[in-house]
Design a protein around this motif. Structure first.
Motif, PDB file in Angstrom:
ATOM      1  N   UNK A   8       1.616 -20.253 -29.491  1.00 16.70           N
ATOM      2  CA  UNK A   8       0.238 -20.678 -29.741  1.00 16.70           C
ATOM      3  C   UNK A   8      -0.766 -19.604 -29.336  1.00 16.70           C
ATOM      4  N   UNK A   9      -0.396 -18.781 -28.356  1.00 18.06           N
ATOM      5  CA  UNK A   9      -1.285 -17.715 -27.915  1.00 18.06           C
ATOM      6  C   UNK A   9      -0.961 -16.370 -28.543  1.00 18.06           C
ATOM      7  N   UNK A  10      -0.047 -16.354 -29.514  1.00 23.64           N
ATOM      8  CA  UNK A  10       0.300 -15.116 -30.204  1.00 23.64           C
ATOM      9  C   UNK A  10       1.683 -14.613 -29.826  1.00 23.64           C
ATOM     10  N   UNK A  11       2.317 -13.923 -30.771  1.00 27.19           N
ATOM     11  CA  UNK A  11       3.649 -13.369 -30.548  1.00 27.19           C
ATOM     12  C   UNK A  11       3.640 -12.305 -29.457  1.00 27.19           C
ATOM     13  N   UNK A  12       2.609 -11.455 -29.440  1.00 27.31           N
ATOM     14  CA  UNK A  12       2.567 -10.381 -28.463  1.00 27.31           C
ATOM     15  C   UNK A  12       2.439 -10.921 -27.040  1.00 27.31           C
ATOM     16  N   UNK A  13       1.515 -11.848 -26.827  1.00 30.64           N
ATOM     17  CA  UNK A  13       1.325 -12.403 -25.483  1.00 30.64           C
ATOM     18  C   UNK A  13       2.599 -13.080 -24.984  1.00 30.64           C
ATOM     19  N   UNK A  14       3.281 -13.806 -25.861  1.00 30.77           N
ATOM     20  CA  UNK A  14       4.500 -14.501 -25.463  1.00 30.77           C
ATOM     21  C   UNK A  14       5.613 -13.512 -25.146  1.00 30.77           C
ATOM     22  N   UNK A  15       5.783 -12.510 -25.989  1.00 34.94           N
ATOM     23  CA  UNK A  15       6.849 -11.521 -25.786  1.00 34.94           C
ATOM     24  C   UNK A  15       6.611 -10.708 -24.521  1.00 34.94           C
ATOM     25  N   UNK A  16       5.363 -10.345 -24.273  1.00 32.07           N
ATOM     26  CA  UNK A  16       5.048  -9.610 -23.048  1.00 32.07           C
ATOM     27  C   UNK A  16       5.271 -10.481 -21.820  1.00 32.07           C
ATOM     28  N   UNK A  17       4.926 -11.767 -21.927  1.00 32.55           N
ATOM     29  CA  UNK A  17       5.181 -12.677 -20.807  1.00 32.55           C
ATOM     30  C   UNK A  17       6.674 -12.702 -20.481  1.00 32.55           C
ATOM     31  N   UNK A  18       7.526 -12.852 -21.504  1.00 37.77           N
ATOM     32  CA  UNK A  18       8.971 -12.925 -21.271  1.00 37.77           C
ATOM     33  C   UNK A  18       9.486 -11.633 -20.650  1.00 37.77           C
ATOM     34  N   UNK A  19       8.996 -10.495 -21.131  1.00 37.71           N
ATOM     35  CA  UNK A  19       9.435  -9.205 -20.593  1.00 37.71           C
ATOM     36  C   UNK A  19       9.030  -9.075 -19.124  1.00 37.71           C
ATOM     37  N   UNK A  20       7.802  -9.469 -18.794  1.00 40.58           N
ATOM     38  CA  UNK A  20       7.330  -9.376 -17.411  1.00 40.58           C
ATOM     39  C   UNK A  20       8.059 -10.353 -16.503  1.00 40.58           C
ATOM     40  N   UNK A  21       8.352 -11.546 -17.028  1.00 41.63           N
ATOM     41  CA  UNK A  21       9.044 -12.571 -16.243  1.00 41.63           C
ATOM     42  C   UNK A  21      10.433 -12.071 -15.866  1.00 41.63           C
ATOM     43  N   UNK A  22      11.132 -11.475 -16.827  1.00 47.40           N
ATOM     44  CA  UNK A  22      12.469 -10.940 -16.560  1.00 47.40           C
ATOM     45  C   UNK A  22      12.402  -9.774 -15.577  1.00 47.40           C
ATOM     46  N   UNK A  23      11.444  -8.856 -15.788  1.00 49.99           N
ATOM     47  CA  UNK A  23      11.336  -7.681 -14.921  1.00 49.99           C
ATOM     48  C   UNK A  23      11.089  -8.072 -13.464  1.00 49.99           C
ATOM     49  N   UNK A  24      10.341  -9.135 -13.265  1.00 48.10           N
ATOM     50  CA  UNK A  24      10.021  -9.566 -11.900  1.00 48.10           C
ATOM     51  C   UNK A  24      11.221 -10.166 -11.175  1.00 48.10           C
ATOM     52  N   UNK A  25      12.265 -10.512 -11.929  1.00 48.53           N
ATOM     53  CA  UNK A  25      13.426 -11.175 -11.319  1.00 48.53           C
ATOM     54  C   UNK A  25      14.718 -10.379 -11.454  1.00 48.53           C
ATOM     55  N   UNK A  26      14.653  -9.279 -12.168  1.00 51.22           N
ATOM     56  CA  UNK A  26      15.877  -8.478 -12.386  1.00 51.22           C
ATOM     57  C   UNK A  26      16.248  -7.697 -11.134  1.00 51.22           C
TER      58      UNK A  26
END
Length: 291
Positions: free
Chosen positions: A273-291
């Motif tokens: 709903x907030x755009x493909x870019x915002x969602x994809x960046x969120x997922x990338x940042x979420x993973x990076x913070x826990x990897x």
């Protein structure tokens, strides 16, 4: 009684977010171009079948998904199909661009079917999907119910579709309506497994978006959006001008699923709903913070 937030489990969070899928409309090729660098290669991307889109738009979007290195999952909206010929034309065009192996068969919005298919089960049973190279069919799940369909009917349809796909030798995925609250989701996953359905489940949740927009979609689709639930999800009804992401929902859901090995294979599907870019960046940042 609602569950308290469980202790976070980084390993479980990474498993849940791994191999997430996304959703786009037939009009959103520019958004996909913008976001492609942030989306992992091979990601499944669903392409909607909406009333304000036409065949050429749907095919162009599915083709773009394929050409950018992702896996297109075009929606087949049963009630929007005016004839068997229209279904065949759609699938044929998808096959021509290499985008027919994965589809999402859904009933669709119209109150009255526009043609011979009253529901997705009738599309599955038609045998037409296999003729055009379909190998995997996603079907809908509703952890918080459906505003127009009784719960017992939803369960019967899920069981019938799961059985029909198995009989036809087609792989299956259960893809759910978006959710804000882990409680009904985990209860629903348990009910699916208790019915002997071991299909992969993709839990739908919104990517980061404006709070007013999220609440509007929730009310439109009959998803719970009361004060307690939105607080659990991580935003406040007193700050409607802000944005919210699924951090708390995803973290809590992962930890809860990890406590029950019988949950089986569960992944995430993001409604963008907030755009493909915002969602994809969120997922990338979420993973990076826990990897």
């Amino acid at each position: 009684m609602a569950q308290n937030s469980p202790a976070s489990n980084d390993a479980a969070s990474l498993r849940l977010v791994d191999d997430f899928s996304l959703e786009m409309t037939g009009k959103d090729i520019p958004g996909l171009e913008e976001a492609r660098h942030a989306i992992p290669a091979g990601t499944k991307i669903n392409v909607t079948f909406l009333g304000n889109e036409d065949l050429d738009m749907r095919i162009a979007a599915a083709k773009a998904v394929k050409e950018m290195g992702f896996i297109p999952v075009p929606h087949v909206s049963a009630r929007r199909l005016s004839s068997e010929g229209q279904l065949e034309e759609f699938l044929g065009r998808l096959q021509e661009v290499g985008a027919s192996e994965h589809v999402f068969a859904v009933g669709g919005d119209p109150a009255e079917p526009e043609g011979p298919y009253p529901d997705s089960l009738s599309v599955i049973r038609s045998g037409i999907l296999e003729r055009f190279g379909v190998k995997e069919v996603s079907i809908a799940g509703y952890p918080e119910g459906h505003p127009d369909i009784p719960s017992d009917v939803l369960w019967r349809h899920l069981e019938d579709k799961s059985a029909a796909l198995k009989e036809r030798g087609l792989d299956a995925v259960i893809l759910t309506q978006f959710a804000f609250d882990t409680d009904p989701v985990t209860a629903w996953v348990k009910s699916v497994r208790d019915r002997g359905i071991d299909t992969e489940i993709r839990i739908g949740t919104p990517g980061p978006a404006g709070i007013k927009r999220l609440i509007g979609f929730a009310r439109r689709f009959g998803v719970g959006a009361n004060a307690m639930i939105v607080k659990k999800y991580g935003f406040s009804l007193t700050n409607l001008m802000g944005t919210a992401g699924p951090d708390r929902f995803v973290t809590d859901l992962a930890a809860l699923l990890a406590q029950d090995p019988a949950s089986g294979s569960v992944k995430l599907h993001f409604y963008t709903f907030g755009g493909l870019l915002a969602t994809s960046q969120w997922a990338r940042d979420y993973v990076a913070a826990r990897a």
